[in-house]
Design a protein around this motif. Structure first.
Motif, PDB file in Angstrom:
ATOM      1  N   ASN A 160     -68.256 -71.792  48.490  1.00 35.28           N
ATOM      2  CA  ASN A 160     -69.199 -72.735  47.874  1.00 35.28           C
ATOM      3  C   ASN A 160     -70.613 -72.176  47.769  1.00 35.28           C
ATOM      4  OD1 ASN A 160     -67.407 -74.904  47.359  1.00 35.28           O
ATOM      5  ND2 ASN A 160     -67.387 -75.350  49.547  1.00 35.28           N
ATOM      6  N   GLY A 161     -70.808 -70.937  48.214  1.00 33.98           N
ATOM      7  CA  GLY A 161     -72.108 -70.287  48.076  1.00 33.98           C
ATOM      8  C   GLY A 161     -73.105 -70.597  49.170  1.00 33.98           C
ATOM      9  N   PHE A 162     -72.659 -71.210  50.267  1.00 30.78           N
ATOM     10  CA  PHE A 162     -73.572 -71.587  51.344  1.00 30.78           C
ATOM     11  C   PHE A 162     -73.613 -70.583  52.487  1.00 30.78           C
ATOM     12  CE2 PHE A 162     -72.146 -75.800  49.661  1.00 30.78           C
ATOM     13  CZ  PHE A 162     -73.325 -76.086  48.983  1.00 30.78           C
ATOM     14  N   VAL A 163     -72.593 -69.732  52.572  1.00 31.12           N
ATOM     15  CA  VAL A 163     -72.469 -68.791  53.686  1.00 31.12           C
ATOM     16  C   VAL A 163     -72.287 -67.387  53.110  1.00 31.12           C
ATOM     17  CG1 VAL A 163     -71.055 -68.154  55.684  1.00 31.12           C
ATOM     18  CG2 VAL A 163     -71.400 -70.561  55.142  1.00 31.12           C
ATOM     19  N   PRO A 164     -72.989 -66.384  53.644  1.00 31.31           N
ATOM     20  CA  PRO A 164     -72.796 -65.013  53.160  1.00 31.31           C
ATOM     21  C   PRO A 164     -71.361 -64.530  53.411  1.00 31.31           C
ATOM     22  CG  PRO A 164     -74.785 -65.177  54.494  1.00 31.31           C
ATOM     23  CD  PRO A 164     -74.056 -66.474  54.644  1.00 31.31           C
ATOM     24  N   ALA A 165     -70.865 -63.721  52.510  1.00 32.33           N
ATOM     25  CA  ALA A 165     -69.495 -63.215  52.600  1.00 32.33           C
ATOM     26  C   ALA A 165     -69.254 -62.435  53.886  1.00 32.33           C
ATOM     27  CB  ALA A 165     -69.188 -62.336  51.389  1.00 32.33           C
ATOM     28  N   VAL A 166     -70.238 -61.699  54.348  1.00 30.38           N
ATOM     29  CA  VAL A 166     -70.064 -60.893  55.556  1.00 30.38           C
ATOM     30  C   VAL A 166     -69.853 -61.786  56.779  1.00 30.38           C
ATOM     31  CG1 VAL A 166     -72.528 -60.635  56.060  1.00 30.38           C
ATOM     32  CG2 VAL A 166     -70.909 -58.870  56.810  1.00 30.38           C
ATOM     33  N   ILE A 167     -70.452 -62.960  56.809  1.00 32.74           N
ATOM     34  CA  ILE A 167     -70.265 -63.903  57.914  1.00 32.74           C
ATOM     35  C   ILE A 167     -68.838 -64.453  57.882  1.00 32.74           C
ATOM     36  CG2 ILE A 167     -71.068 -66.065  58.952  1.00 32.74           C
ATOM     37  CD1 ILE A 167     -73.091 -63.766  59.148  1.00 32.74           C
ATOM     38  N   ALA A 168     -68.360 -64.772  56.681  1.00 28.21           N
ATOM     39  CA  ALA A 168     -66.990 -65.257  56.535  1.00 28.21           C
ATOM     40  C   ALA A 168     -65.993 -64.181  56.960  1.00 28.21           C
ATOM     41  CB  ALA A 168     -66.735 -65.692  55.098  1.00 28.21           C
ATOM     42  N   ARG A 169     -66.281 -62.943  56.606  1.00 23.80           N
ATOM     43  CA  ARG A 169     -65.401 -61.831  56.974  1.00 23.80           C
ATOM     44  C   ARG A 169     -65.333 -61.690  58.487  1.00 23.80           C
ATOM     45  NH1 ARG A 169     -65.653 -56.309  58.025  1.00 23.80           N
ATOM     46  NH2 ARG A 169     -64.067 -55.046  57.005  1.00 23.80           N
ATOM     47  N   ASP A 170     -66.478 -61.746  59.152  1.00 20.46           N
ATOM     48  CA  ASP A 170     -66.512 -61.634  60.609  1.00 20.46           C
ATOM     49  C   ASP A 170     -65.774 -62.794  61.275  1.00 20.46           C
ATOM     50  OD1 ASP A 170     -67.944 -59.285  60.422  1.00 20.46           O
ATOM     51  OD2 ASP A 170     -69.885 -60.202  60.900  1.00 20.46           O
ATOM     52  N   ALA A 171     -65.941 -64.006  60.750  1.00 17.22           N
ATOM     53  CA  ALA A 171     -65.257 -65.178  61.307  1.00 17.22           C
ATOM     54  C   ALA A 171     -63.745 -65.046  61.137  1.00 17.22           C
ATOM     55  CB  ALA A 171     -65.771 -66.452  60.642  1.00 17.22           C
ATOM     56  N   PHE A 172     -63.315 -64.548  59.989  1.00 14.28           N
ATOM     57  CA  PHE A 172     -61.891 -64.347  59.745  1.00 14.28           C
ATOM     58  C   PHE A 172     -61.320 -63.314  60.721  1.00 14.28           C
ATOM     59  CE2 PHE A 172     -58.505 -62.017  57.381  1.00 14.28           C
ATOM     60  CZ  PHE A 172     -57.557 -63.027  57.385  1.00 14.28           C
ATOM     61  N   MET A 173     -62.028 -62.223  60.918  1.00 10.17           N
ATOM     62  CA  MET A 173     -61.560 -61.186  61.837  1.00 10.17           C
ATOM     63  C   MET A 173     -61.492 -61.712  63.268  1.00 10.17           C
ATOM     64  SD  MET A 173     -63.436 -57.820  60.237  1.00 10.17           S
ATOM     65  CE  MET A 173     -62.934 -56.751  61.551  1.00 10.17           C
ATOM     66  N   ALA A 174     -62.454 -62.537  63.665  1.00 11.80           N
ATOM     67  CA  ALA A 174     -62.445 -63.122  65.015  1.00 11.80           C
ATOM     68  C   ALA A 174     -61.256 -64.058  65.193  1.00 11.80           C
ATOM     69  CB  ALA A 174     -63.763 -63.861  65.270  1.00 11.80           C
ATOM     70  N   ALA A 175     -60.949 -64.844  64.164  1.00 12.89           N
ATOM     71  CA  ALA A 175     -59.803 -65.749  64.231  1.00 12.89           C
ATOM     72  C   ALA A 175     -58.503 -64.962  64.339  1.00 12.89           C
ATOM     73  CB  ALA A 175     -59.786 -66.659  63.011  1.00 12.89           C
ATOM     74  N   CYS A 176     -58.403 -63.879  63.594  1.00 12.74           N
ATOM     75  CA  CYS A 176     -57.209 -63.038  63.660  1.00 12.74           C
ATOM     76  C   CYS A 176     -57.033 -62.452  65.054  1.00 12.74           C
ATOM     77  CB  CYS A 176     -57.283 -61.916  62.623  1.00 12.74           C
ATOM     78  SG  CYS A 176     -57.120 -62.485  60.928  1.00 12.74           S
ATOM     79  N   LEU A 177     -58.109 -62.005  65.645  1.00 21.08           N
ATOM     80  CA  LEU A 177     -58.057 -61.445  66.988  1.00 21.08           C
ATOM     81  C   LEU A 177     -57.626 -62.511  67.993  1.00 21.08           C
ATOM     82  CD1 LEU A 177     -58.517 -58.892  68.623  1.00 21.08           C
ATOM     83  CD2 LEU A 177     -60.896 -59.571  68.890  1.00 21.08           C
ATOM     84  N   GLU A 178     -58.165 -63.727  67.856  1.00 20.06           N
ATOM     85  CA  GLU A 178     -57.803 -64.833  68.740  1.00 20.06           C
ATOM     86  C   GLU A 178     -56.304 -65.134  68.661  1.00 20.06           C
ATOM     87  OE1 GLU A 178     -59.647 -69.203  69.399  1.00 20.06           O
ATOM     88  OE2 GLU A 178     -58.793 -68.874  67.403  1.00 20.06           O
ATOM     89  N   ALA A 179     -55.724 -64.979  67.477  1.00 19.38           N
ATOM     90  CA  ALA A 179     -54.308 -65.282  67.267  1.00 19.38           C
ATOM     91  C   ALA A 179     -53.394 -64.099  67.591  1.00 19.38           C
ATOM     92  CB  ALA A 179     -54.095 -65.714  65.822  1.00 19.38           C
TER      93      ALA A 179
END
Length: 103
Positions: free
Chosen positions: A58-77
């Motif tokens: 939606n253009g509210f969060v930088p892509a690099v932040i989303a990438r880091d959050a996705f990688m953290a979720a993957c690590l958690e799982a």
């Protein structure tokens, strides 16, 4: 690629729990995976990654932040990111050029 997708400058490759590797090139692919194929539903980092990826689309969060959050979720799982080896350019000299040292 969808028109509203946010592409990452560096793709993310993760090792799935079954041992296969999967590469994600942008936020839309990651969010689709988080919402439809995720092995754990209630992890804290998973919830944060869903919100962050939605915000990036939606253009509210930088892509690099989303990438880091996705990688953290993957690590958690239990699905760690796979580091791709750096491609080294070969030391190539055009034919006919000879390098000699002066003695």
């Amino acid at each position: 690629m969808l028109l509203n997708d946010v592409v990452w400058t560096r793709p993310v490759t993760i090792r799935l729990q079954c041992g296969l590797e999967r590469t994600f090139t942008g936020v839309y692919d990651a969010l689709d995976f988080l919402e439809n194929e995720w092995p754990l539903r209630h992890g804290e980092r998973h919830e944060r990654a869903v919100k962050t990826c939605s915000g990036a689309l939606n253009g509210f969060v930088p892509a690099v932040i989303a990438r880091d959050a996705f990688m953290a979720a993957c690590l958690e799982a239990g699905m760690p990111a796979v580091m791709a080896p750096w491609k080294v350019k070969p030391n190539f000299h055009p034919p006919g050029t000879v390098r000699t040292a002066a003695i």
